[in-house]
Design an enzyme around this catalytic site. Structure first.
Site, PDB file in Angstrom:
ATOM      1  N   TYR A  97       0.748  -1.162   0.127  1.00 30.35           N
ATOM      2  CA  TYR A  97      -0.022   0.084   0.084  1.00 30.35           C
ATOM      3  C   TYR A  97       0.991   1.224  -0.052  1.00 30.35           C
ATOM      4  O   TYR A  97       0.912   2.074  -0.756  1.00 30.35           O
ATOM      5  CB  TYR A  97      -0.729  -0.099   1.243  1.00 30.35           C
ATOM      6  CG  TYR A  97      -1.693   1.125   1.324  1.00 30.35           C
ATOM      7  CD1 TYR A  97      -2.450   1.719   0.511  1.00 30.35           C
ATOM      8  CD2 TYR A  97      -1.809   1.605   2.857  1.00 30.35           C
ATOM      9  CE1 TYR A  97      -3.172   2.881   0.846  1.00 30.35           C
ATOM     10  CE2 TYR A  97      -2.638   2.556   3.338  1.00 30.35           C
ATOM     11  CZ  TYR A  97      -3.182   3.252   2.085  1.00 30.35           C
ATOM     12  OH  TYR A  97      -4.076   4.495   2.481  1.00 30.35           O
ATOM     13  N   ASP A 149      10.040  -7.443  -3.499  1.00 28.19           N
ATOM     14  CA  ASP A 149       8.663  -7.667  -2.835  1.00 28.19           C
ATOM     15  C   ASP A 149       8.412  -9.141  -3.030  1.00 28.19           C
ATOM     16  O   ASP A 149       8.590  -9.669  -4.001  1.00 28.19           O
ATOM     17  CB  ASP A 149       7.592  -6.869  -3.114  1.00 28.19           C
ATOM     18  CG  ASP A 149       6.561  -6.787  -2.293  1.00 28.19           C
ATOM     19  OD1 ASP A 149       5.853  -8.034  -1.872  1.00 28.19           O
ATOM     20  OD2 ASP A 149       5.906  -5.791  -1.800  1.00 28.19           O
ATOM     21  N   ALA A 171       7.283  -5.705   5.706  1.00 27.03           N
ATOM     22  CA  ALA A 171       6.987  -6.141   6.910  1.00 27.03           C
ATOM     23  C   ALA A 171       5.463  -7.038   7.002  1.00 27.03           C
ATOM     24  O   ALA A 171       4.897  -6.779   6.195  1.00 27.03           O
ATOM     25  CB  ALA A 171       6.736  -5.174   7.948  1.00 27.03           C
ATOM     26  N   SER A 230       6.203   3.197  13.402  1.00 33.17           N
ATOM     27  CA  SER A 230       4.909   3.305  13.551  1.00 33.17           C
ATOM     28  C   SER A 230       4.534   4.033  14.982  1.00 33.17           C
ATOM     29  O   SER A 230       5.427   3.973  15.870  1.00 33.17           O
ATOM     30  CB  SER A 230       4.168   2.136  13.610  1.00 33.17           C
ATOM     31  OG  SER A 230       2.887   1.807  14.383  1.00 33.17           O
ATOM     32  N   TYR A 270       3.954  -7.081  17.264  1.00 32.52           N
ATOM     33  CA  TYR A 270       4.143  -6.097  16.185  1.00 32.52           C
ATOM     34  C   TYR A 270       4.915  -5.021  16.576  1.00 32.52           C
ATOM     35  O   TYR A 270       5.909  -4.574  15.952  1.00 32.52           O
ATOM     36  CB  TYR A 270       2.932  -5.720  15.293  1.00 32.52           C
ATOM     37  CG  TYR A 270       3.039  -4.667  14.411  1.00 32.52           C
ATOM     38  CD1 TYR A 270       3.660  -4.909  13.070  1.00 32.52           C
ATOM     39  CD2 TYR A 270       2.449  -3.313  14.749  1.00 32.52           C
ATOM     40  CE1 TYR A 270       3.746  -3.686  12.390  1.00 32.52           C
ATOM     41  CE2 TYR A 270       2.759  -2.361  13.696  1.00 32.52           C
ATOM     42  CZ  TYR A 270       3.017  -2.500  12.533  1.00 32.52           C
ATOM     43  OH  TYR A 270       3.113  -1.668  11.572  1.00 32.52           O
ATOM     44  N   LYS A 321       8.860  -3.284  15.789  1.00 27.23           N
ATOM     45  CA  LYS A 321       9.016  -1.920  15.358  1.00 27.23           C
ATOM     46  C   LYS A 321      10.335  -1.259  16.203  1.00 27.23           C
ATOM     47  O   LYS A 321      11.251  -0.671  15.796  1.00 27.23           O
ATOM     48  CB  LYS A 321       8.014  -0.987  15.169  1.00 27.23           C
ATOM     49  CG  LYS A 321       7.044  -1.398  14.279  1.00 27.23           C
ATOM     50  CD  LYS A 321       7.607  -1.275  12.697  1.00 27.23           C
ATOM     51  CE  LYS A 321       6.540  -1.725  11.816  1.00 27.23           C
ATOM     52  NZ  LYS A 321       7.264  -1.843  10.274  1.00 27.23           N
ATOM     53  N   HIS A 347      -8.138  -2.212   8.645  1.00 25.45           N
ATOM     54  CA  HIS A 347      -8.071  -0.571   8.832  1.00 25.45           C
ATOM     55  C   HIS A 347      -9.435  -0.248   8.548  1.00 25.45           C
ATOM     56  O   HIS A 347     -10.313  -0.443   8.011  1.00 25.45           O
ATOM     57  CB  HIS A 347      -7.130   0.109   7.897  1.00 25.45           C
ATOM     58  CG  HIS A 347      -5.562  -0.376   8.091  1.00 25.45           C
ATOM     59  ND1 HIS A 347      -4.891  -0.513   7.359  1.00 25.45           N
ATOM     60  CD2 HIS A 347      -5.112  -0.858   9.080  1.00 25.45           C
ATOM     61  CE1 HIS A 347      -3.471  -0.556   7.558  1.00 25.45           C
ATOM     62  NE2 HIS A 347      -3.752  -1.042   8.949  1.00 25.45           N
ATOM     63  N   ARG A 378     -11.373  -3.395  22.687  1.00 28.23           N
ATOM     64  CA  ARG A 378     -10.286  -4.512  22.375  1.00 28.23           C
ATOM     65  C   ARG A 378      -9.005  -4.165  23.206  1.00 28.23           C
ATOM     66  O   ARG A 378      -8.555  -3.076  23.444  1.00 28.23           O
ATOM     67  CB  ARG A 378      -9.644  -4.518  20.840  1.00 28.23           C
ATOM     68  CG  ARG A 378     -10.642  -4.838  19.976  1.00 28.23           C
ATOM     69  CD  ARG A 378     -10.203  -4.944  18.616  1.00 28.23           C
ATOM     70  NE  ARG A 378      -9.571  -3.541  18.083  1.00 28.23           N
ATOM     71  CZ  ARG A 378      -9.335  -3.192  16.934  1.00 28.23           C
ATOM     72  NH1 ARG A 378      -9.322  -4.119  15.985  1.00 28.23           N
ATOM     73  NH2 ARG A 378      -8.816  -2.051  16.561  1.00 28.23           N
TER      74      ARG A 378
END
Ligand SMILES: NC(=O)c1ccc[n+]([C@@H]2O[C@H](COP(=O)([O-])OP(=O)(O)OC[C@H]3O[C@@H](n4cnc5c(N)ncnc54)[C@H](O)[C@@H]3O)[C@@H](O)[C@H]2O)c1
Length: 337
Positions: free
Chosen positions: A12, A32, A76, A118, A143, A147, A189, A286
């Site tokens: 993206y 990729d 990633a 992030s 995750y 990072k 998302h 969550r």
């Protein structure tokens, strides 16, 4: 002509950035493995190498065209929720793969590196908006851990003069360009999920939590347009390449608009842009969701001359809506899923 290696350039944010680099006169190689990206998203003018960042042979093949002036590392595994179930895969790809990639780049004398970090590195921040001096808290997901660890690896390499880097801490990437959009499978998302709920392509939207200490009780996030992110990457790469930037330079930069939108405000924006009602219901919170994550982007503006153009949630949603309507099955191959 400056040269770039873009890992994850079929994804993206990587594809939009690869396109912009080409438009600005860079020569681009994309590496990729297409595990989550789309061949059709790789710009036609880029050289494409299909392979993994953790595969030395694939990285060497990507470097065959000559040492790139800068590597922009997007590749990633990216799903926060999934990272709890498959933590070992996240460590292998995001940490192990990045470590292998870095070893090969240092070996080849690559001097400049832009890393997709992030805002998750801040965990649940003490206050918002968040600037780069905010404490990096213990990671709240595997995750997030990856990072943080990658940023630490880069800091060590910079402090020993092996390379210079910019770690760009994105808030929530969103929106589309005319022909490049968000097509994650599965999609997690918010904006594409809301749009898909309106279009009847996804079930009723679940809004997780309506009892947060925010203006309407739902979580607040900072949605930064993917084209604005791409601009910041090109600016960061140009800065690293500048003769005045000494080897070993380390930049940490937040990328967000500086304005947060609540989940309900995103829903309202989609309703306004689409002219339709969004079917949604509330679900329990969550674990790990911070009430509000909004960037203080003063450093990005000053250091990179960055001036995000998509400053309202409606302007971001409009582009995402257009792409999703024009590409009902996403990139080619989507209809088979
Ligand atoms: N999307 C966001 O809101 C957001 C926010 C913060 C940080 N990020 C980071 O930005 C980067 C790009 O995110 P995105 O949303 O474009 O994700 P994406 O999944 O669309 O793109 C990632 C790309 O990397 C490729 N890839 C994955 N593993 C690979 C491997 N081992 N070798 C080679 N290629 C591999 C995938 O095929 C895909 O094309 C990621 O590092 C992500 O963690 C994204």
């Amino acid at each position: 002509m400056p040269t770039a290696l873009v890992t994850g350039g079929a994804g993206y944010i990587g594809s939009v950035t690869a396109r912009l680099l080409l438009e600005r006169g860079w020569s681009v190689t994309v590496l990729d493995d297409l595990s989550a990206g789309h061949r059709a998203a790789v710009p036609a003018k880029a050289r494409f190498v299909e392979g993994e960042i953790g595969d030395r042979g694939a990285v060497r093949a990507a470097l065959e065209g000559g040492r790139p002036d800068c590597v922009l590392h997007f590749a990633a595994l990216t799903y926060v929720g999934h990272s709890f179930e498959r933590a070992h895969d996240y460590f292998a790809v995001n940490i192990g793969g990045t470590s292998m990639l870095l070893a090969e780049l240092v070996e080849h004398g690559v001097a400049n590196f832009v890393f997709s970090s992030s805002c998750t590195v801040y965990g649940e921040p003490d206050s918002v908006p968040i600037d780069e001096a905010a404490t990096v808290k213990p990671a709240v997901s595997p995750y997030g851990q990856t990072k943080q660890t990658c940023e630490s690896m880069l800091s060590w390499l910079a402090s020993t003069g092996k390379l210079s880097f910019a770690a760009l801490r994105y808030f929530n990437a969103a929106g589309s360009t005319d022909d490049l959009g968000e097509d994650h499978r599965p999609e997690t998302h918010l904006i594409p999920l809301v749009i898909d709920a309106v279009l009847g392509r996804a079930p009723e939207l679940k809004v997780f939590g309506n009892d947060y200490p925010t203006r309407d009780g739902t979580c607040i996030r900072d949605y930064v347009h993917v084209r604005d992110l791409a601009d910041a990457h090109v600016a960061a790469a140009e800065l690293l390449l500048a003769p005045s930037t000494p080897r070993g330079t380390r930049h940490i930069v937040n990328l967000g608009t500086g304005t947060g939108s609540s989940n309900l405000e995103v829903i309202q924006a989609v309703e306004k842009v689409s002219g339709r009602k969004v079917p949604y219901c509330f679900a329990p919170r969550r674990p790990g969701d911070a009430p509000a994550l909004v960037a203080d982007n003063a450093h990005a503006r000053k250091l990179l001359g960055w001036n995000p153009r998509y400053t309202t949630i409606e302007s971001v949603v409009e582009t995402a809506w257009k792409w999703r309507v024009e590409n009902p099955t996403g990139y080619p191959g989507g209809e088979e899923e």
